[in-house]
Scaffold this active site. Structure first.
Site, PDB file in Angstrom:
ATOM      1  CG  ASP A  30      -1.936   1.024   1.173  1.00 46.08           C
ATOM      2  OD1 ASP A  30      -3.103   0.332   1.017  1.00 46.08           O
ATOM      3  OD2 ASP A  30      -1.727   2.120   1.048  1.00 46.08           O
ATOM      4  CG  HIS A  46     -12.957  -3.009 -12.466  1.00 39.84           C
ATOM      5  ND1 HIS A  46     -11.998  -2.133 -12.009  1.00 39.84           N
ATOM      6  CD2 HIS A  46     -14.310  -2.685 -11.901  1.00 39.84           C
ATOM      7  CE1 HIS A  46     -12.845  -1.245 -11.254  1.00 39.84           C
ATOM      8  NE2 HIS A  46     -14.115  -1.485 -11.366  1.00 39.84           N
ATOM      9  CG  HIS A  97      -9.779  -3.029  -8.893  1.00 39.13           C
ATOM     10  ND1 HIS A  97      -9.463  -3.071 -10.074  1.00 39.13           N
ATOM     11  CD2 HIS A  97      -9.620  -4.459  -8.389  1.00 39.13           C
ATOM     12  CE1 HIS A  97      -8.932  -4.448 -10.337  1.00 39.13           C
ATOM     13  NE2 HIS A  97      -8.892  -5.248  -9.320  1.00 39.13           N
ATOM     14  CG  HIS A  99      -8.875  -2.810  -2.281  1.00 38.99           C
ATOM     15  ND1 HIS A  99      -9.723  -1.853  -2.870  1.00 38.99           N
ATOM     16  CD2 HIS A  99      -8.486  -2.020  -0.945  1.00 38.99           C
ATOM     17  CE1 HIS A  99      -9.736  -0.830  -2.282  1.00 38.99           C
ATOM     18  NE2 HIS A  99      -9.040  -0.733  -1.078  1.00 38.99           N
ATOM     19  CG  HIS A 101      -6.666  -2.433   3.255  1.00 39.80           C
ATOM     20  ND1 HIS A 101      -5.873  -1.356   3.203  1.00 39.80           N
ATOM     21  CD2 HIS A 101      -7.932  -2.306   2.671  1.00 39.80           C
ATOM     22  CE1 HIS A 101      -6.741  -0.511   2.735  1.00 39.80           C
ATOM     23  NE2 HIS A 101      -8.003  -0.911   2.361  1.00 39.80           N
TER      24      HIS A 101
HETATM   25  P1  DGP Z   1      -9.535   1.744   0.584  1.00 39.83           P
HETATM   26  O1  DGP Z   1      -9.751   3.157   1.299  1.00 39.83           O
HETATM   27  O2  DGP Z   1     -10.022   0.635   1.349  1.00 39.83           O
HETATM   28  O3  DGP Z   1     -10.289   1.930  -0.989  1.00 39.83           O
HETATM   29  O4  DGP Z   1      -7.932   1.668   0.430  1.00 39.83           O
HETATM   30  C1  DGP Z   1      -7.369   2.182  -0.791  1.00 39.83           C
HETATM   31  C2  DGP Z   1      -5.714   2.075  -0.449  1.00 39.83           C
HETATM   32  O5  DGP Z   1      -5.118   2.228  -1.686  1.00 39.83           O
HETATM   33  C3  DGP Z   1      -5.367   3.125   0.311  1.00 39.83           C
HETATM   34  O6  DGP Z   1      -4.736   2.478   1.449  1.00 39.83           O
HETATM   35  C4  DGP Z   1      -4.109   3.586  -0.403  1.00 39.83           C
HETATM   36  C5  DGP Z   1      -3.952   2.531  -1.701  1.00 39.83           C
HETATM   37  N1  DGP Z   1      -3.602   3.289  -2.889  1.00 39.83           N
HETATM   38  C6  DGP Z   1      -4.320   4.282  -3.433  1.00 39.83           C
HETATM   39  N2  DGP Z   1      -3.566   4.427  -4.804  1.00 39.83           N
HETATM   40  C7  DGP Z   1      -2.577   3.758  -4.755  1.00 39.83           C
HETATM   41  C8  DGP Z   1      -1.461   3.523  -5.751  1.00 39.83           C
HETATM   42  O7  DGP Z   1      -1.524   4.112  -6.640  1.00 39.83           O
HETATM   43  N3  DGP Z   1      -0.482   2.529  -5.211  1.00 39.83           N
HETATM   44  C9  DGP Z   1      -0.696   1.691  -4.065  1.00 39.83           C
HETATM   45  N4  DGP Z   1       0.451   0.882  -4.218  1.00 39.83           N
HETATM   46  N5  DGP Z   1      -1.488   1.834  -3.133  1.00 39.83           N
HETATM   47  C10 DGP Z   1      -2.672   3.000  -3.462  1.00 39.83           C
END
Ligand code: DGP
Length: 113
Positions: A30, A46, A97, A99, A101
């Site tokens: 992240d 997706h 999309h 995901h 954590h």
């Molecule tokens: P959520 O709030 O559950 O939708 O989490 C989205 C997560 O995605 C957040 O913790 C930050 C991460 N994130 C957003 N953009 C990017 C990116 O371009 N690259 C990476 N590695 N993580 C990203």
């Protein structure tokens, strides 16, 4: 899907620090870590959020949960971890999309909200 950050990470047009990849799923660090180890595990396909899971696509989530223990072990999460999925606006889902954590590397807090 056009304009989806995570689809662009899947196709390589946005770089990421990958920790696991196969034909169905990708795991990467992240960008804004909230724990010493904070990885996102995503289906390559997706699927916007949990509301879109049905019989036609649920297999990839079984696959994700089969692989998470392996990923966690490789990341050194031998004393436990947390898996979080945010869905929709009230769930504070910022990337549409689906995901998971994967968080760990320390004693996490006991509250979910
Ligand atoms: P959520 O709030 O559950 O939708 O989490 C989205 C997560 O995605 C957040 O913790 C930050 C991460 N994130 C957003 N953009 C990017 C990116 O371009 N690259 C990476 N590695 N993580 C990203």
């Amino acid at each position: 899907m056009a304009d989806c950050i995570f689809c662009k990470i899947v196709d390589g047009s946005i770089p990421s620090k990958k920790v696991y990849e196969d034909d169905q799923i990708l795991a990467f660090y992240d960008l804004e870590p909230q724990a010493p180890v904070h990885v996102l595990v995503i289906p390559k396909q997706h699927i916007s959020c949990a509301d879109e899971v049905d019989e036609s696509n649920s297999g990839v989530f079984a696959h994700i949960f089969e692989k998470i223990p392996q990923i966690a072990k490789e990341l050194g999460l031998t004393n436990g971890y947390r898996i979080v999925n945010n869905c929709g606006d009230d769930g504070c889902q910022s990337v549409k999309h689906m995901h998971f954590h994967l968080l760990g590397g320390t004693q996490l807090g006991g509250r979910m909200v």
